[in-house]
Write a protein that holds these residues in place. Structure first.
Motif, mmCIF file in Angstrom:
data_model
loop_
_atom_site.group_PDB
_atom_site.id
_atom_site.type_symbol
_atom_site.label_atom_id
_atom_site.label_comp_id
_atom_site.label_asym_id
_atom_site.label_seq_id
_atom_site.Cartn_x
_atom_site.Cartn_y
_atom_site.Cartn_z
ATOM 1 N N UNK E 1 -46.558 -12.479 -7.870
ATOM 2 C CA UNK E 1 -45.623 -11.369 -7.885
ATOM 3 C C UNK E 1 -45.100 -11.110 -6.474
ATOM 4 N N UNK E 2 -46.049 -10.985 -5.523
ATOM 5 C CA UNK E 2 -45.686 -10.785 -4.123
ATOM 6 C C UNK E 2 -46.268 -11.956 -3.342
ATOM 7 N N UNK E 3 -45.425 -12.570 -2.533
ATOM 8 C CA UNK E 3 -45.865 -13.784 -1.872
ATOM 9 C C UNK E 3 -45.414 -13.785 -0.414
ATOM 10 N N UNK E 4 -46.337 -14.023 0.498
ATOM 11 C CA UNK E 4 -45.963 -14.168 1.906
ATOM 12 C C UNK E 4 -46.159 -15.618 2.301
ATOM 13 N N UNK E 5 -45.152 -16.188 2.926
ATOM 14 C CA UNK E 5 -45.247 -17.600 3.285
ATOM 15 C C UNK E 5 -45.124 -17.770 4.778
ATOM 16 N N UNK E 6 -46.216 -18.158 5.401
ATOM 17 C CA UNK E 6 -46.210 -18.479 6.830
ATOM 18 C C UNK E 6 -45.496 -17.422 7.677
ATOM 19 N N UNK E 7 -45.937 -16.162 7.515
ATOM 20 C CA UNK E 7 -45.257 -15.066 8.200
ATOM 21 C C UNK E 7 -45.787 -14.868 9.622
ATOM 22 N N UNK E 8 -44.872 -14.835 10.564
ATOM 23 C CA UNK E 8 -45.213 -14.537 11.964
ATOM 24 C C UNK E 8 -44.519 -13.248 12.374
ATOM 25 N N UNK E 23 -50.874 -14.287 -1.498
ATOM 26 C CA UNK E 23 -50.286 -14.181 -2.831
ATOM 27 C C UNK E 23 -50.944 -13.041 -3.577
ATOM 28 N N UNK E 24 -50.145 -12.247 -4.232
ATOM 29 C CA UNK E 24 -50.704 -11.190 -5.069
ATOM 30 C C UNK E 24 -50.109 -11.347 -6.455
ATOM 31 N N UNK E 25 -50.971 -11.465 -7.432
ATOM 32 C CA UNK E 25 -50.483 -11.645 -8.799
ATOM 33 C C UNK E 25 -50.387 -10.317 -9.503
ATOM 34 N N UNK E 26 -49.552 -10.275 -10.516
ATOM 35 C CA UNK E 26 -49.337 -9.041 -11.262
ATOM 36 C C UNK E 26 -50.658 -8.523 -11.820
ATOM 37 N N UNK E 27 -50.908 -7.256 -11.638
ATOM 38 C CA UNK E 27 -52.065 -6.634 -12.243
ATOM 39 C C UNK E 27 -53.353 -6.784 -11.446
ATOM 40 N N UNK E 180 -55.517 3.381 -11.856
ATOM 41 C CA UNK E 180 -54.080 3.093 -11.894
ATOM 42 C C UNK E 180 -53.838 1.601 -12.023
ATOM 43 N N UNK E 181 -54.793 0.829 -11.560
ATOM 44 C CA UNK E 181 -54.676 -0.605 -11.759
ATOM 45 C C UNK E 181 -54.749 -0.924 -13.259
ATOM 46 N N UNK E 182 -55.647 -0.227 -13.947
ATOM 47 C CA UNK E 182 -55.753 -0.447 -15.386
ATOM 48 C C UNK E 182 -54.472 -0.049 -16.105
ATOM 49 N N UNK E 183 -53.757 0.908 -15.521
ATOM 50 C CA UNK E 183 -52.498 1.321 -16.131
ATOM 51 C C UNK E 183 -51.369 0.366 -15.768
ATOM 52 N N UNK E 184 -51.675 -0.695 -15.021
ATOM 53 C CA UNK E 184 -50.672 -1.729 -14.796
ATOM 54 C C UNK E 184 -50.133 -1.839 -13.382
ATOM 55 N N UNK E 185 -50.619 -1.017 -12.465
ATOM 56 C CA UNK E 185 -50.097 -1.110 -11.101
ATOM 57 C C UNK E 185 -50.874 -2.176 -10.318
ATOM 58 N N UNK E 186 -50.133 -3.006 -9.647
ATOM 59 C CA UNK E 186 -50.755 -4.012 -8.786
ATOM 60 C C UNK E 186 -51.080 -3.345 -7.446
ATOM 61 N N UNK E 187 -52.220 -3.720 -6.867
ATOM 62 C CA UNK E 187 -52.636 -3.002 -5.661
ATOM 63 C C UNK E 187 -53.036 -3.952 -4.541
ATOM 64 N N UNK E 188 -52.528 -3.655 -3.341
ATOM 65 C CA UNK E 188 -53.007 -4.341 -2.140
ATOM 66 C C UNK E 188 -53.697 -3.292 -1.281
ATOM 67 N N UNK E 189 -54.995 -3.517 -1.061
ATOM 68 C CA UNK E 189 -55.812 -2.493 -0.428
ATOM 69 C C UNK E 189 -56.319 -2.984 0.926
ATOM 70 N N UNK E 190 -56.049 -2.183 1.962
ATOM 71 C CA UNK E 190 -56.623 -2.473 3.272
ATOM 72 C C UNK E 190 -57.721 -1.454 3.504
#
Ligand SMILES: Nc1ncnc2c1ncn2[C@@H]1O[C@H](COP(=O)(O)OP(=O)(O)OP(=O)(O)O)[C@@H](O)[C@H]1O
Ligand SMILES: Nc1ncnc2c1ncn2[C@@H]1O[C@H](COP(=O)(O)OP(=O)(O)OP(=O)(O)O)[C@@H](O)[C@H]1O
Ligand SMILES: [Mg+2]
Ligand SMILES: [Mg+2]
Lengths: 292, 353, 263, 339, 235
Positions: E1-8, E23-27, E180-190
């Motif tokens: 779903x969200x993809x970073x490729x060789x980011x500087x 890479x972050x996949x849906x859900x 909220x993840x169970x409700x369908x939100x994708x999460x990136x957590x720091x």
């Protein structure tokens, strides 16, 4: 006599208020002292002059053209010179000097195009004098008063009652967060500059119509005093600008009578400093809460 | 021994940009016009005349810096210039010290010409002109109650001071009933009008240029259409009529130059000026024209372009210019005669005496 | 082994503070003895930071008494309080952003740097000696907290955790007797917290007394001599770490029931 | 690495070399001194010497403003007011009592300092824009008083016939280079003093106040006191500049030090880089020589000037030499363990 | 779903991200851990458009969105609860939340979101009109999270959400993340609290001085000796 002086001061005050609102608006959103506002105001007056007199379309079209062209000038100023500074997160003072540079460009540009001499400007709202007792009130004065109030209400409505107004206030307080909320910061700021430019155009046209005179330097001292008026009222607070304008206007009017005309321009600044010493955030300004 | 050059250089210094650019440009135009006229007839002493223009923005600092520059340029023989007295006086010590003639077409500060023997002005002294305005008040308007409005500049302050304190006493029928001052650039006169009205004057002498007299007239006549207004020669400008429109009718002022004068020299000057620059010259412009004329004539008469010789010659010549016949007194002040003008049907006309 | 002298350093009596209608601090009492590490914990918005603000003179208009080394603090300016020996860090980091790391620390030495205007204008011997001394001290402090490598950096460019450390370094430089730390471990990972914990302990060894606000229980429980618990402005419990960890009311209001991470 | 950074790093390397080697430093100092002494003697036109004198004068004024604006963070756009006070003090003392430059300049500094205190003490509680606008008001009020208090200041007529500085019996003029030497000397003294202030407890207090006044308070810094001190010192230097100027042009009127001058001084420090002493010199050189170089552009000159301001700030908002310095901190001598 | 490729990504000439592939996949819940200054915040800043990567590409739903302005990114459904809270200091809590929903149009749904966040954080409801500058640290943190939720994002980025929160609230937040993840939100957590983060996450990346040095199943990493030693502490 005193009543006449108060009325003179009131009108003069509304003149400053009209210009001050533009300062306040841009400051309120961007924390930026926009020194080019005075020359933008002169620019507005000249656009109205060209449209109304040279091209012969009359004052109504003159005003409309001026509002649009000057509003666009406002946007251009922001896009060309200020937006890059925001991106680089420069200090406010750098932006302030930039606006001074802009005002050099505009004012001298006007001089080159129009010459530095004063020019005649058609009168507006000309319905003669209105006498209240033996106080003489010009219909133009009344007109200026009404327009200022309407403009003020309109701007207040935008800032405090609309979504874009909320966005404007948000940008002022935390630009980074505003971006994160999905606000198109640059568009909103451009809009603010459009409003600032348009209000300067209205002020420039009305005031020129009142005094029937325009010249490229007209914005300088009015600009400084209007700016003081804005600060006096509490900069960023729109109705504060009006109050500040009136205070400056009336004190000038009395200053002329009691101290002589030479001190006239000093009055605005004298009152300003005194008020700031007593109320450091201006007449209507509230102390910003500090939380540690 | 420097190599003889085949041009004669005269410097013109004036505000070519900035708030007073209209006057400076007028100076520049006039001086160049005269140089062209002479050049066509073969120049001076067989050499072509070159005008070197400098812009001092009417700032003392700029003026001083330009003065250093001019005195350092040995090829420059004399200077026409500097507009306001204050600016002239920032530069004149340098001119005096090195020894180069400065003729200001406009300086009116009493102390200006006493800076030294190289320092001249081709402008009437303020007391002379001030006396003329009082004469107008008394003779044209039969004024009883006269008020004075003056601009707060060196010129305005000294003039109104002399007018009120020294000269008014000579007119026993006439009383000075009020004096208000305004700063340059004022457009709002309402508090001033209110203050002046209080003393019910019948005539007001306005010590200010056209950009003050014009809007003031508009705003005063709004409340008292019968007021008599008197100006000074530097308000003598088409712009005055342009700004005040019908309200300008009846304004009177003294001037040493009148563009519709029947004098042939004046008529020629006005028409060639208008042809070259598309506008009608005002009084100060004419004085600049004559300042240049004075310098060139001094060169021709003395047969030299040497700085000191020019100076010495200037004290001896009588120059018949467009601003009347000019001689210099021992201070370097010009002695002049005045016309009285009034505005009638939108035009300046001479007052019939 | 650290020694807690039985000497009261700081005493707070019936401390109260209102914001409008809100009682942010409500009749709080506590005591800190010399050489102790005391923690104040409590839910968010309980009034902990406000207590620090009162102790450091940011608000002067409050109820109750603060007594430091036997003298009352009321009416003293923040400067006087620093000079008396109370220094702090801020929950929301407030470094001098456009100054270098070492300059931040040197600024901390302001009140204990003594030379006059003439000394500094003429850079007298005395001036140079004191400056060298203070710089040396600043370097030592930075060294002890692990920021020596970064002393020439501008503080605004430091990562969050380092900024917290720098705040502590700056507070130490004031020569304060008691240092108030407002959530020093926030934004640090467990390993760094551990390092910080050792550092704070070492401070006590060097004669400092610590008053600590912290939500990280692994730090609080490990380091504190005693703990005070605040809720809604009121003190609801006090005692040794073990007592607090098992206090029902504290668990209810603050720790949460299924806390498994607390040792 | 982009080009700009390359220039910077070369500059920094040079500076490092300069600071590390005492020999190099002495060579450069002596060379500069010889250059300064030689300049008026090598047949430069008096015009050029005058321009250089003005550059030095504006460097001095820039250093003065930099102290309050660059270091203490208090933006003043009424600095010309202090110059005017110094200028009038000198002018009047000179004309009325025949006081020589040395004494009159001293008095000018004192009076300007007193006004710095009078303005500073009540207004420094103001924050940001409010202070800025109060300083603007101050500058204008000074001008108005000069214009209206005719008994003292001569009103719009100003004060004329001020004598040139006389030092060791010799009158200093542009032609004999004396004015240039004098201003260079004053500039040297002022720069050294400011450098000493900045690299001390006091300078750090100023900067701390600039960055976070509240945190500074809690470090024990008396914020108002230090603000006032920086205002007073700055005002004194500005007064000195004003004094020098009137002795040079021998005339002062209310427009001599107007708003444009205040703005010019601010522009110099913005362009050069706030808080950078070297930057101020650069800013003064650029902004004083631009209008001279641009003379040929006549009426377009101001537009060009405005453009230069806008463009320079746009591309380098922190000023040419301003912003963070990517060099190691310079330790006082005798410190061990520095990197 | 969200993809970073060789980011500087650079700060002037400080090279903060040195080639991030992510890479972050849906859900999913994905967590990013690493010590101070590793570049976690910089990564989030680059995704949200606050910082511009010098090289590298970012894809969202297979569309490239490198160099797009932050406003547009929020509209596409990514919202961030930033490090340092970044509330609008002089606005009330309620106005802050209103700005959180700036890109949304449907009034009714927005009302529902208000109800949801006020229910989650009763303190915010109590203080609805308090100027947010005067909130305590933890209260501001709640507001920052609540405000991010107001955007009803498809992908929610959280930068140290537990920072400054009391232990019981920390638990609540982690539960909330799950919910909220169970409700369908994708999460990136720091998170600095790596242990908790790894527990709720599906996958994890470990960041060190601008580089990803490890990635994989969160539970596996939780038991990895190296990770334990470096990031979990032994308290
Ligand atoms: N200036 C103020 N005006 C109004 N309310 C305030 C002000 N300062 C603090 N408060 C309120 O007082 C309460 C206590 O705040 P304080 O900052 O002391 O909390 P805290 O215990 O430090 O919380 P946290 O752990 O979240 O930092 C909070 O509810 C806060 O909203
Ligand atoms: N504004 C800035 N200017 C220069 N360098 C910066 C800036 N912000 C961050 N850096 C540097 O970039 C690197 C990455 O920082 P970042 O904030 O992304 O780390 P982080 O992993 O979020 O750390 P933390 O856990 O402390 O929040 C660090 O070395 C930091 O010093
Ligand atoms: Mg707190
Ligand atoms: Mg981070």
């Amino acid at each position: 006599m005193i009543i006449q002086e108060i009325f003179d001061g009131l009108t003069l005050g509304m003149v400053y208020a009209l210009v001050a609102v533009g300062y306040s608006l841009v400051f309120g959103i961007l924390r930026l002292v926009n020194f080019s506002h005075g020359s933008v105001y002169a620019f507005g007056a000249h656009i109205a002059l060209v449209t109304a007199v040279s091209m012969g379309y009359g004052i109504v079209w003159g005003l409309c053209a001026s509002v649009i062209v000057t509003g666009l000038l406002g946007i251009a100023i922001d896009k060309i010179s200020l937006e890059p500074l925001r991106k680089k997160k420069s200090k406010p003072i750098s932006a302030l000097i930039t606006t001074i540079g802009i005002s050099y460009i505009i004012q001298n540009g006007l001089m080159i195009v129009f010459g530095s001499e004063s020019k005649w400007f058609p009168k507006i709202f000309d319905y003669g004098m209105i006498y209240i007792g033996n106080v003489a009130l010009k219909s133009t004065q009344l007109g200026i008063f009404l327009v200022s109030v309407v403009l003020l209400l309109f701007l207040t409505f935008i800032i405090y009652r609309t979504k874009v107004g909320l966005a404007m206030r948000g940008i002022e307080q935390n630009t980074k967060a505003a971006y994160l909320m999905g606000i198109d910061v640059n568009k909103v700021v451009s809009f603010t500059f459009f409003l600032g430019g348009a209000s300067a155009a209205i002020a420039g046209t009305l005031i020129s119509g009142y005094y029937q005179i325009v010249n490229p330097q007209m914005g300088f001292i009015v600009g400084l005093k209007a700016f003081s008026a804005a600060v006096l009222g509490g900069i960023g607070i729109l109705h504060g600008s009006v109050l500040g304008g009136i205070v400056v206007g009336i004190s000038e009017s009395f200053g002329v009578s009691y101290l002589g005309g030479g001190y006239r321009d000093a009055m605005a600044f004298l009152i300003l400093i005194v008020v700031l010493i007593v109320r450091p955030n201006g007449l209507l300004g509230k102390k910003k809460v500090e939380k540690v | 021994g420097e190599k003889e050059s085949d041009t004669v250089k005269v410097a013109l210094v004036a505000p070519l940009t900035g708030d007073f650019a209209e006057y400076g440009t007028g100076f520049d135009n006039a001086v160049k016009l005269l140089a062209d006229e002479w050049n066509e007839k073969g120049g001076v002493l067989g050499k072509q005349i070159e005008v070197v223009s400098y812009d001092d923005k009417n700032s003392g600092e700029e003026a001083a810096s330009i003065a250093e520059r001019i005195v350092g340029d040995k090829s420059i023989s004399a200077v026409v210039g500097h507009f306001a007295s204050g600016v002239c006086m920032a530069a004149s010590p340098t001119y005096q010290e090195v020894g180069i003639v400065e003729i200001s077409p406009s300086a009116s500060h009493p102390d200006y010409s006493s800076e030294g023997d190289y320092i001249f002005r081709n402008n009437s002294l303020i007391n002379v002109e001030a006396a003329e305005t009082l004469k107008i008040a008394s003779e044209v308007f039969d004024a009883k109650r006269v008020a004075v409005l003056s601009v707060k500049t060196d010129w305005g302050t000294s003039t109104s001071d002399i007018l009120i304190n020294d000269l008014a006493a000579e007119y026993p029928n006439l009383e000075i009933v009020g004096h208000e001052e305004i700063v340059d650039g004022t457009v709002d006169f309402s508090p001033t009008v209110t203050a002046l009205m209080e003393n019910e004057p019948d005539t007001i002498i306005v010590v200010g240029m056209y950009n003050i007299l014009g809007p003031f007239t508009l705003q005063y006549k709004d409340v008292d259409p019968d007021i008599n207004l008197i100006g000074f020669s530097n308000a003598y400008s088409e712009q005055l009529i342009e700004l005040a429109k019908e309200d300008a009718e009846g304004i009177c002022l003294p001037t040493i130059f009148f563009h519709s004068s029947l004098d042939e020299k004046v008529a020629t000057f006005v028409s060639s000026y208008e042809e070259a620059y598309g506008s009608i010259p005002n009084s100060l412009t004419a004085q600049a024209y004559d300042s240049m004329g004075l310098i060139l004539t001094a060169m021709e008469k003395s047969g030299s372009v040497d700085r000191e010789t020019i100076k010495n010659e200037l004290y001896n010549i009588t120059y018949d210019g467009i601003s009347g016949s000019t001689t210099f007194d021992e201070n370097g002040d010009a002695l002049k005669t005045f016309n009285w003008l009034t505005i009638k049907d939108g035009e300046f006309v001479e007052v019939e005496r | 082994m650290k020694t807690v002298e039985n000497k009261t350093l700081l005493e707070v009596k019936n401390l109260s503070m209102n914001f409008g209608g809100l009682k942010a601090v409500d009749d709080v009492n506590f005591v800190v003895k010399k050489g102790e590490i005391i923690s104040i914990i409590g839910p968010n918005g309980a009034g902990k930071t406000t207590i620090f603000n009162l102790l450091t003179g940011i608000y002067s208009d409050f109820g109750g008494k603060i007594i430091f080394e036997g003298r009352e603090i009321q009416g003293k300016t923040p400067q006087e309080i620093v000079m008396a020996g109370i220094a702090r860090t801020f929950q929301n980091i407030r470094l001098f952003k456009e100054m270098r790391v070492i300059e931040n620390v040197l600024t901390g030495t302001h009140t204990n740097t003594h030379y006059n205007f003439l000394d500094l204008i003429f850079r007298t011997r005395k001036f140079r000696k004191i400056e060298a001394e203070k710089t040396q001290k600043a370097i030592d402090i930075l060294d002890s907290i692990g920021l020596k490598d970064k002393m020439s950096d501008y503080s605004v460019n430091l990562p969050y955790g380092d900024q917290r450390k720098l705040e502590i370094a700056r507070a130490i430089a004031t020569n304060a007797k008691i240092i108030l730390l407002d959530e020093p471990a926030a934004g640090m990972n467990p390993q760094e917290s551990e390092y910080l914990l050792d550092f704070i302990k070492s401070l006590v060894g060097r004669g400092y007394t610590i008053l600590l606000i912290e939500h990280d229980m692994s730090v609080v429980m490990n380091i504190s001599d005693r703990i005070y618990v605040i809720d809604h402005g009121k003190k609801i419990a006090e005692g040794l770490p073990t007592e607090i960890a098992n206090n029902k009311q504290v668990i209810e209001a603050y720790l949460g029931k299924e806390e498994e991470d607390v040792a | 690495m982009n080009k700009e950074n390359k220039i910077h790093s070369i500059y920094n390397k040079l500076l490092d070399k300069f600071e590390d080697s005492k020999k190099l430093r002495i060579i450069i100092y002596v060379a500069t001194l010889i250059l300064v002494i030689a300049l008026p003697k090598i047949g430069l036109s008096s015009y050029l010497i005058r321009v250089m004198t003005m550059i030095a004068l504006y460097s001095l004024l820039g250093q003065s403003l930099n102290l309050i604006t660059g270091y203490t963070g208090q933006v003043s756009i009424g600095h010309a007011g202090f110059c005017a006070i110094g200028g009038y003090t000198s002018a009047l003392l000179n004309v009325t009592f025949g006081m020589n430059f040395v004494l009159s300049a001293l008095c000018a500094m004192i009076i300007a300092g007193v006004f710095g205190f009078l303005l500073g003490a009540p207004t420094l509680r103001l924050s940001g824009t409010y202070l800025t606008i109060a300083t603007l008001g101050f500058g204008e009020i000074v001008r108005m008083i000069a214009l209206n208090w005719e008994g003292l200041t001569g009103g719009p007529l100003g004060v004329a016939n001020i004598t040139r500085p006389v030092i060791f019996g010799k009158e200093l003029t542009t032609f004999n280079g004396g004015l240039f030497y004098l201003i260079m000397f004053l500039l040297l003294i002022v720069s050294l003093a400011i450098y000493a202030i900045v690299r001390s407890k006091m300078g750090r207090a100023f900067m701390a106040i600039r960055d976070d006044a509240l945190a500074a308070t809690l470090m024990g810094i008396e914020v108002t006191r230090y603000k006032v001190i920086s205002f007073v010192i700055s005002a004194m230097i500005a007064g000195l500049g004003g004094s020098f100027y009137v002795h040079m042009v021998r005339f002062i009127d209310p427009n001599t030090f107007n708003f444009d001058i205040s703005i010019l001084i601010v522009s110099i420090i913005i362009l050069g880089g706030m808080g950078s002493m070297r930057g101020i010199f650069l800013g003064a050189i650029l902004l004083i020589s631009f209008p001279e170089i641009l003379r040929f552009a006549s009426e377009y000159r101001f537009i060009v000037y405005g453009l230069i301001l806008v463009v320079m700030i746009r591309f380098k908002p922190e000023g040419l030499l301003g912003g963070q310095i990517r060099r190691k901190y310079r330790m006082p001598s005798g410190v061990k363990g520095g990197l | 779903m969200l993809k970073l490729k060789n980011v500087h990504t650079y700060y002037d000439n400080i090279h903060a991200l040195k080639g991030i592939d992510l890479v972050i996949n849906r859900g999913e819940i994905v967590t990013l851990i690493g010590s101070n200054g590793a570049g976690k915040t910089t990564t989030l800043g680059t995704i949200t458009g606050l910082l511009k990567p010098k090289t590298g590409k970012i894809f969202y739903n297979d569309k490239e969105m490198t160099g797009i302005i932050p406003g547009e990114i929020v509209k596409r459904g990514i919202s961030l609860s930033p490090e340092g809270r970044e509330v609008f200091p002089q606005l009330s809590i309620h106005d802050n939340l209103r700005l959180g929903a700036y890109t949304r149009k449907n009034k009714k749904e927005i009302e529902e979101s208000y109800d949801m966040v006020y229910e989650l954080f009763p303190r915010l409801k109590e203080r609805k009109n308090q100027v947010s500058k005067t909130l305590s640290g933890g209260e501001q943190q709640m507001l920052a999270i609540a405000r991010a939720l107001m955007a009803k994002p498809e992908v929610l980025l959280l930068d140290e959400p537990s920072l400054g929160l009391s232990p019981n609230l920390v638990q609540m937040i982690f539960k909330l993340i799950k919910d909220i993840n169970n409700l369908g939100t994708t999460i990136l957590l720091v998170e600095q609290n790596a242990k908790m983060a790894l527990r709720v996450a599906d996958r994890a990346y470990v960041l060190e001085t601008g580089k990803i040095i490890m990635e994989g199943d969160a539970k596996k990493l939780l038991n990895d000796e190296n990770v334990k030693k470096a990031y979990l502490g032994n308290l």
